[in-house]
Design an enzyme around this catalytic site. Structure first.
Site, PDB file in Angstrom:
ATOM      1  N   GLY A   1       3.054  -4.279  11.107  1.00  0.00           N
ATOM      2  CA  GLY A   1       2.182  -4.493   9.947  1.00  0.00           C
ATOM      3  C   GLY A   1       2.156  -3.313   8.995  1.00  0.00           C
ATOM      4  O   GLY A   1       3.177  -2.656   8.749  1.00  0.00           O
ATOM      5  N   VAL A   2       0.973  -3.037   8.486  1.00  0.00           N
ATOM      6  CA  VAL A   2       0.822  -1.981   7.494  1.00  0.00           C
ATOM      7  C   VAL A   2       1.106  -0.607   8.125  1.00  0.00           C
ATOM      8  O   VAL A   2       1.670   0.288   7.481  1.00  0.00           O
ATOM      9  CB  VAL A   2      -0.558  -2.094   6.811  1.00  0.00           C
ATOM     10  CG1 VAL A   2      -1.678  -1.690   7.697  1.00  0.00           C
ATOM     11  CG2 VAL A   2      -0.590  -1.335   5.524  1.00  0.00           C
ATOM     12  N   ASP A   3       0.779  -0.446   9.378  1.00  0.00           N
ATOM     13  CA  ASP A   3       1.026   0.799  10.124  1.00  0.00           C
ATOM     14  C   ASP A   3       2.532   1.117  10.136  1.00  0.00           C
ATOM     15  O   ASP A   3       2.961   2.235   9.781  1.00  0.00           O
ATOM     16  CB  ASP A   3       0.495   0.610  11.558  1.00  0.00           C
ATOM     17  CG  ASP A   3       0.298   1.907  12.310  1.00  0.00           C
ATOM     18  OD1 ASP A   3       0.543   2.980  11.725  1.00  0.00           O
ATOM     19  OD2 ASP A   3      -0.095   1.842  13.491  1.00  0.00           O
TER      20      ASP A   3
ATOM     21  N   ILE B   1       0.820  -1.215   0.000  1.00  0.00           N
ATOM     22  CA  ILE B   1       0.000   0.000   0.000  1.00  0.00           C
ATOM     23  C   ILE B   1       0.855   1.266   0.000  1.00  0.00           C
ATOM     24  O   ILE B   1       0.414   2.305  -0.488  1.00  0.00           O
ATOM     25  CB  ILE B   1      -1.004  -0.017   1.166  1.00  0.00           C
ATOM     26  CG1 ILE B   1      -2.111   1.003   0.889  1.00  0.00           C
ATOM     27  CG2 ILE B   1      -0.325   0.272   2.503  1.00  0.00           C
ATOM     28  CD1 ILE B   1      -3.430   0.638   1.429  1.00  0.00           C
TER      29      ILE B   1
HETATM   30  N1  AR6 Z   1       0.702  -3.166   2.238  1.00  0.00           N
HETATM   31  C1  AR6 Z   1      -0.521  -3.751   2.231  1.00  0.00           C
HETATM   32  N2  AR6 Z   1      -0.931  -4.606   3.182  1.00  0.00           N
HETATM   33  C2  AR6 Z   1      -0.058  -4.882   4.183  1.00  0.00           C
HETATM   34  C3  AR6 Z   1       1.223  -4.315   4.270  1.00  0.00           C
HETATM   35  C4  AR6 Z   1       1.603  -3.405   3.228  1.00  0.00           C
HETATM   36  N3  AR6 Z   1       2.792  -2.796   3.210  1.00  0.00           N
HETATM   37  N4  AR6 Z   1       1.832  -4.782   5.398  1.00  0.00           N
HETATM   38  C5  AR6 Z   1       0.963  -5.635   5.979  1.00  0.00           C
HETATM   39  N5  AR6 Z   1      -0.180  -5.702   5.257  1.00  0.00           N
HETATM   40  P1  AR6 Z   1      -2.118  -5.346  10.257  1.00  0.00           P
HETATM   41  P2  AR6 Z   1      -4.582  -4.860  11.820  1.00  0.00           P
HETATM   42  C6  AR6 Z   1      -1.415  -6.475   5.503  1.00  0.00           C
HETATM   43  O1  AR6 Z   1      -1.613  -6.248  11.320  1.00  0.00           O
HETATM   44  O2  AR6 Z   1      -4.912  -6.306  11.845  1.00  0.00           O
HETATM   45  C7  AR6 Z   1      -0.455  -2.514  13.958  1.00  0.00           C
HETATM   46  O3  AR6 Z   1       0.572  -2.790  14.873  1.00  0.00           O
HETATM   47  C8  AR6 Z   1      -1.339  -7.664   6.422  1.00  0.00           C
HETATM   48  O4  AR6 Z   1      -0.850  -8.791   5.709  1.00  0.00           O
HETATM   49  O5  AR6 Z   1      -1.170  -4.356   9.667  1.00  0.00           O
HETATM   50  O6  AR6 Z   1      -5.675  -3.875  11.531  1.00  0.00           O
HETATM   51  C9  AR6 Z   1      -1.266  -1.277  14.329  1.00  0.00           C
HETATM   52  O7  AR6 Z   1      -0.468  -0.321  15.004  1.00  0.00           O
HETATM   53  C10 AR6 Z   1      -2.789  -7.836   6.822  1.00  0.00           C
HETATM   54  O8  AR6 Z   1      -3.492  -8.579   5.828  1.00  0.00           O
HETATM   55  O9  AR6 Z   1      -3.405  -4.475  10.780  1.00  0.00           O
HETATM   56  C11 AR6 Z   1      -2.326  -1.842  15.222  1.00  0.00           C
HETATM   57  O10 AR6 Z   1      -1.865  -1.968  16.555  1.00  0.00           O
HETATM   58  C12 AR6 Z   1      -3.341  -6.408   6.798  1.00  0.00           C
HETATM   59  O11 AR6 Z   1      -2.330  -5.623   6.162  1.00  0.00           O
HETATM   60  C13 AR6 Z   1      -2.593  -3.216  14.655  1.00  0.00           C
HETATM   61  O12 AR6 Z   1      -1.378  -3.591  14.002  1.00  0.00           O
HETATM   62  C14 AR6 Z   1      -3.634  -5.816   8.151  1.00  0.00           C
HETATM   63  O13 AR6 Z   1      -2.710  -6.272   9.108  1.00  0.00           O
HETATM   64  C15 AR6 Z   1      -3.695  -3.213  13.643  1.00  0.00           C
HETATM   65  O14 AR6 Z   1      -3.943  -4.536  13.243  1.00  0.00           O
END
Ligand code: AR6
Length: 179
Positions: free
Chosen positions: A41-43, A20
């Site tokens: 993760g994405v954050d 993203i």
């Molecule tokens: N681009 C697109 N999707 C991604 C990327 C990327 N660069 N990186 C990971 N994903 P998550 P949540 C996907 O855990 O469940 C954080 O620590 C990943 O494979 O990022 O809403 C925040 O600070 C998954 O399918 O978000 C919060 O504390 C999706 O993004 C918590 O995690 C969401 O995974 C939020 O958890």
């Protein structure tokens, strides 16, 4: 990899396998936490790619309740805006689907306020927050479709999936989505 569908209401939905942080859209959505404190993760990926200005703006805003979304600039990203959306931590409760749907719709509301015509979403809540993606994906797509049909302005909504199985699931749902 990309799949497109014209919803025949002036809006195109796209499903993309990718990262993203590199999307060339006006706003990308972050799967944030309620403290807007950054994380994994994405954050983590968005803050790393966008630079420290985004976290500084998040600190000023202070926080965001579950189901809602706030906006910062995009820092060094191609996207002008980052919409920080706080999805539900999955608990298997009856209210989880509505909270997730509200998270997507509130994100689109923020995008409209910033006059964005294109928005890219990750799969909110399906990583660290534990929402099974088979349940979350139809909620994501249907809540966005309902919103754009009722609120003209946004022309393109892109769902960006990080893995092949997640991409395949979204493609299947996009193909089934009513025009
Ligand atoms: N681009 C697109 N999707 C991604 C990327 C990327 N660069 N990186 C990971 N994903 P998550 P949540 C996907 O855990 O469940 C954080 O620590 C990943 O494979 O990022 O809403 C925040 O600070 C998954 O399918 O978000 C919060 O504390 C999706 O993004 C918590 O995690 C969401 O995974 C939020 O958890």
């Amino acid at each position: 990899m990309i799949r497109r569908k014209d919803l025949n209401c002036g809006v195109v939905f796209e499903v993309v396998r990718g990262d993203i942080t590199t999307q060339d859209v006006e706003a990308i959505v972050n799967a944030a936490n309620a403290r807007l404190a950054g994380g994994g993760g994405v954050d983590g990926a968005i803050h790393r790619a966008g630079g420290p200005a985004i976290l500084a703006e998040c600190k000023k805003i202070g926080g965001c309740p579950t189901g809602f979304a706030v906006v910062t600039t995009g820092g060094k990203l191609k996207a002008k805006w980052v919409i920080h959306a706080v999805g539900p931590i999955y608990a298997g409760l009856p209210q989880d689907p509505a909270t997730l749907a509200r998270t997507y719709q509130n994100s689109l509301r923020r995008a409209m306020e910033k006059k964005c015509s294109s928005v890219a979403f990750p799969s909110i809540s399906t990583g660290v927050y534990g929402y099974p993606i088979e349940q979350a994906a139809p909620i994501a797509m249907n809540s966005c479709a309902e919103f754009v049909k009722n609120n003209p302005g946004i022309k393109m909504v892109r769902f960006v999936l990080f893995s092949d199985p997640d991409f395949a699931l979204y493609v299947k749902l996009l193909d089934r989505l009513k025009e």
